[in-house]
Motif scaffolding. Structure first.
Motif, mmCIF file in Angstrom:
data_model
loop_
_atom_site.group_PDB
_atom_site.id
_atom_site.type_symbol
_atom_site.label_atom_id
_atom_site.label_comp_id
_atom_site.label_asym_id
_atom_site.label_seq_id
_atom_site.Cartn_x
_atom_site.Cartn_y
_atom_site.Cartn_z
ATOM 1 N N ALA A 289 -8.786 8.899 -2.162
ATOM 2 C CA ALA A 289 -8.765 9.997 -1.196
ATOM 3 C C ALA A 289 -8.520 9.481 0.209
ATOM 4 C CB ALA A 289 -10.085 10.759 -1.256
ATOM 5 N N GLU A 290 -8.944 8.254 0.493
ATOM 6 C CA GLU A 290 -8.734 7.686 1.823
ATOM 7 C C GLU A 290 -7.262 7.411 2.099
ATOM 8 O OE1 GLU A 290 -11.139 4.251 2.089
ATOM 9 O OE2 GLU A 290 -13.049 5.362 2.110
ATOM 10 N N ARG A 291 -6.455 7.362 1.023
ATOM 11 C CA ARG A 291 -5.026 7.096 1.193
ATOM 12 C C ARG A 291 -4.207 8.372 1.315
ATOM 13 N NH1 ARG A 291 -3.797 3.338 -3.707
ATOM 14 N NH2 ARG A 291 -6.003 3.167 -4.236
ATOM 15 N N GLU B 38 0.825 -1.201 0.000
ATOM 16 C CA GLU B 38 0.000 0.000 0.000
ATOM 17 C C GLU B 38 0.862 1.256 0.000
ATOM 18 O OE1 GLU B 38 -2.073 0.956 3.729
ATOM 19 O OE2 GLU B 38 -0.987 -0.743 4.620
ATOM 20 N N VAL B 39 0.298 2.322 -0.533
ATOM 21 C CA VAL B 39 0.977 3.615 -0.583
ATOM 22 C C VAL B 39 0.064 4.655 0.047
ATOM 23 C CG1 VAL B 39 2.022 5.378 -2.040
ATOM 24 C CG2 VAL B 39 2.154 2.960 -2.709
ATOM 25 N N MET B 40 0.575 5.365 1.060
ATOM 26 C CA MET B 40 -0.192 6.431 1.697
ATOM 27 C C MET B 40 0.568 7.742 1.557
ATOM 28 S SD MET B 40 -1.744 4.684 5.168
ATOM 29 C CE MET B 40 -3.003 5.951 5.267
ATOM 30 N N ALA B 41 -0.156 8.812 1.279
ATOM 31 C CA ALA B 41 0.447 10.136 1.118
ATOM 32 C C ALA B 41 0.058 11.004 2.306
ATOM 33 C CB ALA B 41 -0.013 10.782 -0.173
ATOM 34 N N GLY C 89 4.741 -2.976 5.785
ATOM 35 C CA GLY C 89 5.647 -2.999 4.642
ATOM 36 C C GLY C 89 5.298 -1.998 3.571
ATOM 37 N N GLY C 90 4.435 -1.023 3.888
ATOM 38 C CA GLY C 90 3.971 -0.077 2.887
ATOM 39 C C GLY C 90 4.900 1.102 2.675
ATOM 40 N N LEU C 91 4.481 2.010 1.805
ATOM 41 C CA LEU C 91 5.232 3.213 1.451
ATOM 42 C C LEU C 91 4.491 4.431 1.979
ATOM 43 C CD1 LEU C 91 6.082 2.398 -2.291
ATOM 44 C CD2 LEU C 91 7.423 1.849 -0.246
ATOM 45 N N VAL C 92 5.222 5.317 2.636
ATOM 46 C CA VAL C 92 4.659 6.548 3.195
ATOM 47 C C VAL C 92 5.270 7.726 2.455
ATOM 48 C CG1 VAL C 92 4.544 8.020 5.236
ATOM 49 C CG2 VAL C 92 4.212 5.549 5.467
ATOM 50 N N GLY C 93 4.460 8.454 1.701
ATOM 51 C CA GLY C 93 4.941 9.607 0.954
ATOM 52 C C GLY C 93 4.664 10.906 1.693
ATOM 53 N N ILE C 94 5.677 11.763 1.803
ATOM 54 C CA ILE C 94 5.544 13.037 2.513
ATOM 55 C C ILE C 94 6.103 14.154 1.637
ATOM 56 C CG2 ILE C 94 6.069 14.321 4.623
ATOM 57 C CD1 ILE C 94 6.748 11.668 5.959
ATOM 58 N N LEU C 95 5.330 15.211 1.441
ATOM 59 C CA LEU C 95 5.826 16.387 0.740
ATOM 60 C C LEU C 95 6.536 17.261 1.766
ATOM 61 C CD1 LEU C 95 2.815 17.214 -1.600
ATOM 62 C CD2 LEU C 95 4.765 15.690 -1.980
#
Length: 503
Positions: free
Chosen positions: A163-165, A138-141, A185-191
């Motif tokens: 949108a929930e992600r 999974e990928v969450m932003a 084991g997911g990916l967390v994206g941060i601006l």
């Protein structure tokens, strides 16, 4: 002024554009981008246009034309249009190239999860589209959404499940959701390029395109707390429906050591800023921070001039500039109070001073040192002079807006107009600010640290400009009460100067 105070524009236009895109198709919608972009650009507040002009000037290294200013507005509009299709999984006709995926796959295979640091640069949606093509985790932003509620509402309606992600930073459960995603084991994206909407003091001023910019500390602190590998991720817009997704290794872990937390944090933010700067220079049309990124426009600042070419003689003058700050500043005594402010007050009390100096330089690649002797002069408010008498004759004078370097034996004379040489101005103003006791101006160009007492003190300056740091990485000044006695520069030509006031 923070981006969070900038008024969001175009909510109705976004809804209309999304409706047209879904019903009339991409080609028709893309043709509409030209008048839409023209309207947004021409109707943009003067402050916004000036902010973009300053970015372009710094990124391009020259004065931007209308075409340069047009491109980021058009690229932003194009990515907004593409977002309509990407959110719905309609990727036919899109070309998305990827570099650095092998390193990301290795982190995924190891089951550790990974933090992806991005920016408001290009398209984050293109990266999520890549994930939809078969990312096994999974990928969450995580991002600040305070100033994009209208746009987010429009795009969330197109794809509620995606949108929930997207999780808003600053919420009570943000850290917990990021931690749970990584544990799976997911990916967390941060601006990580914008000052936060809340807790606005949590920023680290670092050099970015030649001036200090306030970048948020939060994403780096979050990465350290989460303890996962960190990569950089950029979705570069290359043209109509063409993107390049770039993944780069950043850190096996972001570690903030006890006792060195601030230094480690600054190092992490500096490395992020350096990579973002390289991307901004290479792809300036992808810069989507349409606000006063350097927070300069609240003051009386003016656009930075285009750097002027400096001859070898002028370059030597620049290298010698820091030594001018070693002029003795004999004051009757330090001001009452303690710390840096007291020392600066003592320095400000001196209007004229003279001294003799002995300087030893260490030049990279040479085993021997090069000693020299001479005199120094400071005359408030703006005149600095360094005169070398042994082993050769050399003179450097800064007065007003002009720097003059002279080496008579070689017939060398170079004048530098400070208005046309912002990197030289940064050094000159730092020196004049120190001599004048102007701490506010000094901090515009340098990170300032202080140790000791008003009777025996040390001031260390780290230039904020990347270009200045290419010449001088650190300046250290030691003094007694209101008098400078020792001065060191560390850079391409490191030097130590001992100063003796003339009585």
């Amino acid at each position: 002024m923070s981006w969070t105070r900038e008024r969001e524009r175009g909510g109705a236009a976004l809804r209309l554009m999304a409706w047209i895109a879904r019903r009339m198709g991409w080609r028709f919608s893309h043709a509409l981008l030209y008048p839409v972009t023209a309207w947004f650009m021409l109707s943009a507040p003067a402050r916004q246009r000036e902010s973009m002009r300053r970015f372009q000037r710094r990124a391009l290294g020259r004065e931007p034309g209308w075409a340069d200013l047009w491109r980021p507005y058009f690229a932003f509009a194009a990515t907004m249009l593409d977002r309509v299709y990407l959110l719905q999984g309609r990727t036919k006709g899109f070309e998305i190239a990827v570099t650095g995926l092998e390193a990301l796959d290795a982190h995924i295979a190891a089951g550790w999860g990974c933090v992806l640091l991005g920016a408001h640069f290009g398209s984050f949606e293109a990266m999520r589209a890549l994930a939809d093509r078969g990312c096994p985790v999974e990928v969450m932003a995580f991002m600040y959404e305070a100033n994009a509620r209208l746009a987010n509402a429009v795009f969330s309606a197109l794809s509620p499940e995606k949108a929930e992600r997207v999780v808003a930073l600053g919420r009570a459960d943000s850290m917990l959701r990021a931690k749970e995603c990584l544990e799976r084991g997911g990916l967390v994206g941060i601006l990580a390029d914008r000052r936060p909407a809340v807790g606005e003091d949590r920023v680290v001023p670092v050099p970015f395109l030649g001036a200090a910019a306030p970048l948020p500390a939060g994403p780096h602190i979050l990465a350290a707390v989460l303890g996962a590998p960190v990569m950089l991720a950029f979705g570069v817009w290359r043209g109509p429906r063409r993107y390049e997704i770039r993944f780069e290794e950043f850190a096996a872990r972001v570690v903030l050591r006890r006792g060195a937390r601030e230094a480690d944090l600054r190092d992490s933010v500096l490395r992020y800023a350096a990579r973002l700067e390289a991307m901004a220079r290479a792809h300036p049309a992808n810069w989507f921070n349409f606000y006063d990124f350097w927070e300069e426009l609240d003051g009386p600042g003016r656009p930075a001039p285009v750097p002027a070419a400096v001859s070898p003689a002028g370059r030597r003058a620049v290298l010698a500039l820091p030594a001018l700050a070693a002029a003795p500043l004999a004051a009757p005594g330090a001001a009452e109070g303690g710390g840096l402010e007291a020392v600066m007050a003592a320095l400000a009390a001196v209007r004229r001073s003279e001294a003799e100096f002995v300087e030893t330089k260490e030049i990279a690649g040479l085993a021997d040192t090069l000693p020299s002797r001479g005199t120094l002069l400071w005359q408030a408010p703006s005149t600095l002079e360094k005169r070398v008498v042994e082993p050769f004759q050399e003179r450097i004078v800064v007065s007003g807006e002009r720097l003059v370097y002279e080496r008579p034996a070689r017939g060398e004379r170079q004048e530098v107009n400070l208005d046309q040489a912002p990197e030289v101005r940064a050094l000159v103003e730092a020196i004049r600010s120190t001599l004048a006791g102007d701490l506010a101006t000094l901090r515009r160009y340098h990170e300032v640290s202080f140790a000791g007492t008003p009777e025996a003190w040390t001031i260390v300056l780290h230039p904020l400009s990347v270009r200045v740091r290419a010449v001088v990485q650190r300046l250290e000044i030691r003094g007694v009460a209101g008098s400078i006695r020792w001065f060191q520069t560390v850079g391409n030509e490191s030097s130590v100067m001992q100063v003796t006031p003339r009585t």
